[in-house]
Design an enzyme around this catalytic site. Structure first.
Site, mmCIF file in Angstrom:
data_model
loop_
_atom_site.group_PDB
_atom_site.id
_atom_site.type_symbol
_atom_site.label_atom_id
_atom_site.label_comp_id
_atom_site.label_asym_id
_atom_site.label_seq_id
_atom_site.Cartn_x
_atom_site.Cartn_y
_atom_site.Cartn_z
ATOM 1 N N TYR A 1 -47.847 -77.988 87.221
ATOM 2 C CA TYR A 1 -48.140 -76.712 87.885
ATOM 3 C C TYR A 1 -49.503 -76.794 88.586
ATOM 4 C CZ TYR A 1 -49.894 -72.000 88.532
ATOM 5 O OH TYR A 1 -50.465 -70.880 89.082
ATOM 6 N N GLY B 1 -43.909 -68.701 93.922
ATOM 7 C CA GLY B 1 -44.100 -69.985 93.251
ATOM 8 C C GLY B 1 -43.704 -69.848 91.799
ATOM 9 N N LYS C 1 -50.552 -76.744 92.762
ATOM 10 C CA LYS C 1 -51.513 -75.873 93.450
ATOM 11 C C LYS C 1 -52.546 -76.723 94.190
ATOM 12 C CE LYS C 1 -49.887 -71.896 92.360
ATOM 13 N NZ LYS C 1 -49.330 -71.028 93.400
ATOM 14 N N SER D 1 -55.362 -71.338 92.028
ATOM 15 C CA SER D 1 -55.658 -71.037 90.619
ATOM 16 C C SER D 1 -56.905 -71.782 90.178
ATOM 17 C CB SER D 1 -54.457 -71.499 89.792
ATOM 18 O OG SER D 1 -54.770 -71.516 88.428
HETATM 19 P P1 NAD Z 1 -44.684 -63.951 89.382
HETATM 20 O O1 NAD Z 1 -43.738 -64.952 88.824
HETATM 21 O O2 NAD Z 1 -44.671 -62.582 88.824
HETATM 22 O O3 NAD Z 1 -44.497 -63.849 90.965
HETATM 23 C C1 NAD Z 1 -44.035 -64.918 91.745
HETATM 24 C C2 NAD Z 1 -42.854 -64.415 92.551
HETATM 25 O O4 NAD Z 1 -42.385 -65.455 93.393
HETATM 26 C C3 NAD Z 1 -41.684 -63.983 91.674
HETATM 27 O O5 NAD Z 1 -41.287 -62.684 92.052
HETATM 28 C C4 NAD Z 1 -40.583 -65.001 91.980
HETATM 29 O O6 NAD Z 1 -39.297 -64.432 91.910
HETATM 30 C C5 NAD Z 1 -40.957 -65.435 93.390
HETATM 31 N N1 NAD Z 1 -40.546 -66.790 93.786
HETATM 32 C C6 NAD Z 1 -40.770 -67.964 93.160
HETATM 33 N N2 NAD Z 1 -40.278 -68.984 93.897
HETATM 34 C C7 NAD Z 1 -39.747 -68.434 95.010
HETATM 35 C C8 NAD Z 1 -39.095 -68.960 96.156
HETATM 36 N N3 NAD Z 1 -38.888 -70.276 96.301
HETATM 37 N N4 NAD Z 1 -38.683 -68.104 97.106
HETATM 38 C C9 NAD Z 1 -38.872 -66.767 96.975
HETATM 39 N N5 NAD Z 1 -39.470 -66.214 95.927
HETATM 40 C C10 NAD Z 1 -39.905 -67.036 94.951
HETATM 41 O O7 NAD Z 1 -46.146 -64.590 89.276
HETATM 42 P P2 NAD Z 1 -47.572 -63.948 89.591
HETATM 43 O O8 NAD Z 1 -48.332 -63.924 88.324
HETATM 44 O O9 NAD Z 1 -47.425 -62.718 90.395
HETATM 45 O O10 NAD Z 1 -48.199 -65.111 90.470
HETATM 46 C C11 NAD Z 1 -48.190 -65.074 91.887
HETATM 47 C C12 NAD Z 1 -48.823 -66.346 92.398
HETATM 48 O O11 NAD Z 1 -50.136 -66.450 91.885
HETATM 49 C C13 NAD Z 1 -48.093 -67.618 91.962
HETATM 50 O O12 NAD Z 1 -48.108 -68.530 93.033
HETATM 51 C C14 NAD Z 1 -48.918 -68.121 90.812
HETATM 52 O O13 NAD Z 1 -48.832 -69.519 90.668
HETATM 53 C C15 NAD Z 1 -50.323 -67.711 91.250
HETATM 54 N N6 NAD Z 1 -51.253 -67.555 90.129
HETATM 55 C C16 NAD Z 1 -50.916 -66.750 89.079
HETATM 56 C C17 NAD Z 1 -51.778 -66.635 87.998
HETATM 57 C C18 NAD Z 1 -51.413 -65.815 86.790
HETATM 58 O O14 NAD Z 1 -51.974 -66.044 85.721
HETATM 59 N N7 NAD Z 1 -50.519 -64.838 86.909
HETATM 60 C C19 NAD Z 1 -53.010 -67.316 88.010
HETATM 61 C C20 NAD Z 1 -53.328 -68.113 89.109
HETATM 62 C C21 NAD Z 1 -52.432 -68.219 90.170
HETATM 63 C C1 WQD Z 2 -56.174 -67.675 77.451
HETATM 64 C C2 WQD Z 2 -56.863 -67.979 76.125
HETATM 65 C C3 WQD Z 2 -55.774 -69.673 74.841
HETATM 66 C C4 WQD Z 2 -52.118 -67.365 74.078
HETATM 67 C C5 WQD Z 2 -53.232 -69.971 82.152
HETATM 68 C C6 WQD Z 2 -52.886 -71.087 83.094
HETATM 69 C C7 WQD Z 2 -53.671 -70.963 84.356
HETATM 70 C C8 WQD Z 2 -53.520 -69.574 84.976
HETATM 71 C C9 WQD Z 2 -53.757 -68.496 83.984
HETATM 72 C C10 WQD Z 2 -51.804 -69.676 86.642
HETATM 73 C C11 WQD Z 2 -56.942 -69.465 75.796
HETATM 74 C C12 WQD Z 2 -55.720 -68.345 74.115
HETATM 75 C C13 WQD Z 2 -53.365 -67.775 74.511
HETATM 76 C C14 WQD Z 2 -51.906 -67.140 72.692
HETATM 77 C C15 WQD Z 2 -54.205 -67.729 72.285
HETATM 78 N N1 WQD Z 2 -52.201 -69.359 85.470
HETATM 79 N N2 WQD Z 2 -54.374 -67.956 73.638
HETATM 80 N N3 WQD Z 2 -52.957 -67.339 71.846
HETATM 81 O O1 WQD Z 2 -54.618 -70.991 79.498
HETATM 82 O O2 WQD Z 2 -56.638 -69.777 80.470
HETATM 83 O O3 WQD Z 2 -54.621 -70.042 81.834
HETATM 84 O O4 WQD Z 2 -52.982 -68.717 82.792
HETATM 85 O O5 WQD Z 2 -52.395 -70.237 87.513
HETATM 86 O O6 WQD Z 2 -53.199 -71.949 85.207
HETATM 87 O O7 WQD Z 2 -53.166 -72.323 82.451
HETATM 88 O O8 WQD Z 2 -54.554 -68.486 79.957
HETATM 89 O O9 WQD Z 2 -53.642 -66.533 78.777
HETATM 90 O O10 WQD Z 2 -52.615 -68.801 78.338
HETATM 91 O O11 WQD Z 2 -54.906 -68.319 77.483
HETATM 92 O O12 WQD Z 2 -55.110 -67.897 71.478
HETATM 93 O O13 WQD Z 2 -50.804 -66.807 72.245
HETATM 94 O O14 WQD Z 2 -56.091 -67.384 75.080
HETATM 95 O O15 WQD Z 2 -55.942 -70.732 73.937
HETATM 96 O O16 WQD Z 2 -58.149 -69.679 75.127
HETATM 97 P P1 WQD Z 2 -55.154 -69.922 80.358
HETATM 98 P P2 WQD Z 2 -53.826 -67.992 78.647
#
Ligand code: NAD
Ligand code: WQD
Length: 339
Positions: free
Chosen positions: A150, A83, A154, A125
């Protein structure tokens, strides 16, 4: 068991491949590499001694998925990480996010159904929770009113998967709501490799410490929190990966749909994380106080009780581990996997 891992070359996917192998499973990675480098999977092999079969392809493409399921007729379940995940980019390019995140999920589920593989774990998420909930967030806290495409993507994928499980009782769906994944494999061989300027806090801290960024901007110090800076539930990526192994076990024993928080249950402010990073690693992280970032909440942390009681999973790594392992990865791989 053979586990298809979409997005398996990504940050959480690659760490989960390690955890699956350590638990005796056989991951197969499918990734189009739009946000990753296949070097991550080579590192998985160095750590575990096992090669992960890798298919470069798009999960939105049903023909690719057909080939994968035809070539591996014994896939037992799927973990769907693939994703797009950049919140700011999703506001600028909503259609890209809806197309990729929704179409990949729907294509995957259709092809899985055709091949009789009806067990899926989905990367959701904490961002699906509504902003006006009391803390800590429980799985039955209010969801919706997301602040960006985004988050909505989800939320919508969760609903699609719930409806699929409702329509056919042979499906088993686990929705995992991650809080703030950080950290890296303790070996220093694997970690997060953000493209361009990181928008998340921890990679920004580590890139500042290594000298790639001049200073960290702390977005607001006037929140209603103990030190005025935002509070989040940071979770070590290895704990998160272990949570997926526990969810695989759950999938095998249950049908229907279940949702679990993956968080530590402990809030940590921006300043606390900065100071923990400095103390754990003996470095300085220059910072300045900047205005609040639009859309940010003051406080967000999980109630992980349900994951503990029903999955038997609990986070084991603390803040110091997260900071130490992030720094170990950053120092050894200043350019991520590009070296
Ligand atoms: P990431 O970008 O490192 O990993 C996602 C992977 O999916 C990448 O390798 C990308 O190349 C691949 N990808 C995207 N679209 C694709 C498609 N259509 N077909 C095949 N591959 C595809 O991100 P991550 O941090 O490892 O996140 C993994 C999952 O967890 C994501 O769905 C993300 O939304 C979710 N998530 C991440 C976080 C976070 O903060 N990292 C938090 C909550 C949820
Ligand atoms: C954390 C804290 C910022 C950067 C995001 C997505 C969420 C999930 C995880 C995918 C906050 C502060 C940040 C900086 C800062 N991803 N901050 N200076 O916003 O909780 O969540 O990532 O699902 O969907 O929204 O995480 O790491 O961006 O921020 O002060 O340069 O750090 O304000 O309080 P967040 P983050």
């Amino acid at each position: 068991m053979k586990v298809l891992v979409t997005g398996g070359a990504g940050y959480i996917g690659s760490h989960t491949c390690v955890a699956l192998i350590e638990a005796g499973h056989q991951p197969i990675a499918l990734d189009n590499l739009c946000n990753s480098n296949p070097e991550s999977l080579r590192r998985v092999a160095v750590i575990t001694g096992c090669e992960v079969p890798f298919i470069q392809g798009d999960v939105c493409d049903e023909a690719v998925l057909e080939q994968v399921f035809a070539a591996h007729s014994d896939i037992g379940c799927v973990i769907h990480f693939a994703g797009l995940k950049a919140v700011g980019e999703s506001v600028a390019k909503p259609l890209d996010y809806y197309r990729n995140n929704l179409l990949s999920t729907m294509s995957l589920v259709r092809v899985m159904g055709r091949h009789g593989v009806k067990k899926i774990i989905f990367s959701s998420s904490a961002t699906v929770y509504a902003a006006d909930n009391e803390m800590p967030l429980r799985e039955d806290s209010k969801t919706g009113s997301c602040t960006n495409p985004y988050g909505w993507s989800k939320y919508m994928c969760e609903q699609i998967l719930r409806d699929v499980a409702k329509a056919d009782s042979a499906w088993s769906v686990v929705l995992l709501r991650y809080f703030n994944p950080v950290g890296a494999h303790p070996s220093g061989l694997m970690g997060e490799h953000p493209n361009g300027i990181p928008s998340n806090l921890m990679p920004f801290i580590s890139q500042t410490a290594v000298g790639k960024r001049e200073k960290l901007s702390i977005f607001g110090n006037d929140y209603d929190t103990p030190d005025g800076t935002g509070v989040r539930d940071y979770i070590h990526v290895v704990d998160l990966a272990r949570g997926h192994v526990a969810a695989v076990d759950h999938l095998l024993r249950h049908s229907g749909e279940a949702v679990f928080n993956l968080g530590t249950g402990r809030g940590c402010s921006v300043l606390e994380l900065v100071h923990a990073f400095e103390e754990a690693n003996g470095v300085t992280v220059p910072y300045t106080i900047a205005p609040r970032r639009s859309g940010d909440l003051a406080t967000c942390y999980a109630d992980p009780t349900k994951s503990h009681t029903e999955l038997g999973w609990q986070a084991q790594y603390d803040r110091v581990d997260m900071c130490r392992d992030t720094w170990n990865w950053q120092r050894k791989n200043p350019n991520g996997y590009d070296e």
